[in-house]
Design a protein around this motif. Sequence first.
Motif, PDB file in Angstrom:
ATOM      1  N   MET A   1       0.775  -1.199   0.023  1.00 21.67           N
ATOM      2  CA  MET A   1       0.011   0.023  -0.047  1.00 21.67           C
ATOM      3  C   MET A   1       0.865   1.235   0.003  1.00 21.67           C
ATOM      4  N   ALA A   2       0.604   2.019  -1.130  1.00 22.26           N
ATOM      5  CA  ALA A   2       1.674   3.318  -0.911  1.00 22.26           C
ATOM      6  C   ALA A   2       1.065   4.135  -0.063  1.00 22.26           C
ATOM      7  N   GLY A   3       1.636   5.483   0.154  1.00 25.61           N
ATOM      8  CA  GLY A   3       1.190   6.365   1.077  1.00 25.61           C
ATOM      9  C   GLY A   3       0.115   7.166   0.835  1.00 25.61           C
ATOM     10  N   PHE A   4      -0.124   7.329  -0.361  1.00 25.46           N
ATOM     11  CA  PHE A   4      -1.464   8.038  -0.768  1.00 25.46           C
ATOM     12  C   PHE A   4      -2.526   7.213  -1.007  1.00 25.46           C
ATOM     13  N   ASP A   5      -2.498   5.787  -0.710  1.00 26.55           N
ATOM     14  CA  ASP A   5      -3.858   4.878  -0.936  1.00 26.55           C
ATOM     15  C   ASP A   5      -4.604   4.904   0.345  1.00 26.55           C
ATOM     16  N   LEU A   6      -5.780   4.703   0.000  1.00 22.39           N
ATOM     17  CA  LEU A   6      -6.747   4.669   1.059  1.00 22.39           C
ATOM     18  C   LEU A   6      -6.611   3.769   2.243  1.00 22.39           C
ATOM     19  N   THR A   7      -6.639   4.427   3.392  1.00 22.12           N
ATOM     20  CA  THR A   7      -6.497   3.277   4.534  1.00 22.12           C
ATOM     21  C   THR A   7      -8.137   2.700   4.543  1.00 22.12           C
ATOM     22  N   ASP A   8      -8.295   1.614   5.452  1.00 20.96           N
ATOM     23  CA  ASP A   8      -9.534   0.874   5.963  1.00 20.96           C
ATOM     24  C   ASP A   8     -10.436   2.104   6.414  1.00 20.96           C
ATOM     25  N   LEU A   9      -9.969   2.966   7.278  1.00 16.67           N
ATOM     26  CA  LEU A   9     -10.907   3.726   7.793  1.00 16.67           C
ATOM     27  C   LEU A   9     -11.726   4.669   6.655  1.00 16.67           C
ATOM     28  N   GLU A  10     -10.612   5.268   5.843  1.00 12.99           N
ATOM     29  CA  GLU A  10     -10.946   6.209   4.838  1.00 12.99           C
ATOM     30  C   GLU A  10     -11.943   5.616   3.991  1.00 12.99           C
ATOM     31  N   ARG A  11     -11.660   4.495   3.709  1.00 16.48           N
ATOM     32  CA  ARG A  11     -12.838   3.695   2.884  1.00 16.48           C
ATOM     33  C   ARG A  11     -14.064   3.305   3.336  1.00 16.48           C
ATOM     34  N   GLU A  12     -14.086   3.121   4.808  1.00 14.05           N
ATOM     35  CA  GLU A  12     -15.405   2.853   5.434  1.00 14.05           C
ATOM     36  C   GLU A  12     -16.206   4.401   5.582  1.00 14.05           C
ATOM     37  N   VAL A  13     -15.376   5.410   5.655  1.00 13.34           N
ATOM     38  CA  VAL A  13     -15.988   6.871   5.658  1.00 13.34           C
ATOM     39  C   VAL A  13     -16.442   6.974   4.443  1.00 13.34           C
ATOM     40  N   ILE A  14     -15.871   6.933   3.114  1.00 16.04           N
ATOM     41  CA  ILE A  14     -16.193   7.361   1.955  1.00 16.04           C
ATOM     42  C   ILE A  14     -17.472   6.395   1.302  1.00 16.04           C
ATOM     43  N   ARG A  15     -17.210   5.204   1.695  1.00 19.63           N
ATOM     44  CA  ARG A  15     -18.051   4.341   0.833  1.00 19.63           C
ATOM     45  C   ARG A  15     -19.517   4.708   0.699  1.00 19.63           C
ATOM     46  N   PRO A  16     -20.137   5.213   1.932  1.00 21.20           N
ATOM     47  CA  PRO A  16     -21.702   5.493   1.810  1.00 21.20           C
ATOM     48  C   PRO A  16     -21.739   6.713   0.731  1.00 21.20           C
ATOM     49  N   LEU A  17     -20.656   7.575   0.525  1.00 23.65           N
ATOM     50  CA  LEU A  17     -20.805   8.968  -0.232  1.00 23.65           C
ATOM     51  C   LEU A  17     -20.672   8.514  -1.677  1.00 23.65           C
ATOM     52  N   LEU A  18     -20.324   7.587  -2.177  1.00 17.14           N
ATOM     53  CA  LEU A  18     -19.723   7.191  -3.503  1.00 17.14           C
ATOM     54  C   LEU A  18     -21.325   6.794  -4.363  1.00 17.14           C
ATOM     55  N   PRO A  19     -21.261   7.408  -5.510  1.00 14.92           N
ATOM     56  CA  PRO A  19     -22.312   6.988  -6.383  1.00 14.92           C
ATOM     57  C   PRO A  19     -22.311   5.653  -6.729  1.00 14.92           C
ATOM     58  N   THR A  20     -23.342   4.710  -6.956  1.00  7.38           N
ATOM     59  CA  THR A  20     -23.431   3.327  -7.145  1.00  7.38           C
ATOM     60  C   THR A  20     -24.183   3.152  -8.519  1.00  7.38           C
ATOM     61  N   LYS A  21     -24.280   4.111  -9.255  1.00 11.07           N
ATOM     62  CA  LYS A  21     -25.019   3.678 -10.463  1.00 11.07           C
ATOM     63  C   LYS A  21     -24.187   3.195 -11.339  1.00 11.07           C
ATOM     64  N   VAL A  22     -24.520   2.189 -11.937  1.00  5.63           N
ATOM     65  CA  VAL A  22     -23.746   1.436 -12.976  1.00  5.63           C
ATOM     66  C   VAL A  22     -24.039   1.875 -14.462  1.00  5.63           C
ATOM     67  N   ARG A  23     -22.841   1.998 -15.029  1.00  8.92           N
ATOM     68  CA  ARG A  23     -23.042   2.883 -16.441  1.00  8.92           C
ATOM     69  C   ARG A  23     -22.892   1.700 -17.694  1.00  8.92           C
TER      70      ARG A  23
END
Length: 121
Positions: A1-23
């Motif tokens: 994991m690089a220094g700029f990759d998402l941590t598990d905490l960040e991923r869990e915080v962000i997940r509900p905010l991401l759009p889920t519409k499949v294109r």
Amino acid sequence: MAGFDLTDLEREVIRPLLPTKVRGVKRVDDRRVLNGIFWRLRTGAPWADIPARYGPFTACVNRFSRWRKAGHWARILQAVSEAYDGKVQMIDPSSIRLHQHGANRPKKGGDPVAWGARAVG
């Protein structure tokens, strides 16, 4: 994991905010794409140079652009900042390359970025 990759905490915080519409095509994992976007922003490399481990570069550039237009990035950054009690700090390491004599050029007002551009030319 690089220094700029998402941590598990960040991923869990962000997940509900991401759009889920499949294109239409199978969706590349959001975490991979986000890490690819962060890699590109951190390195300043062209979008096409994003390493394959982050998925197709087109997925990264398309999501970055769509999410920017939709305002998702502001919500994502706000949520991550709140998860760290507002202690997230970002530093922009970019710089403008000047001609060796550009620093001594008299400044006559206007745009400071243009000063460097004129000094280079």
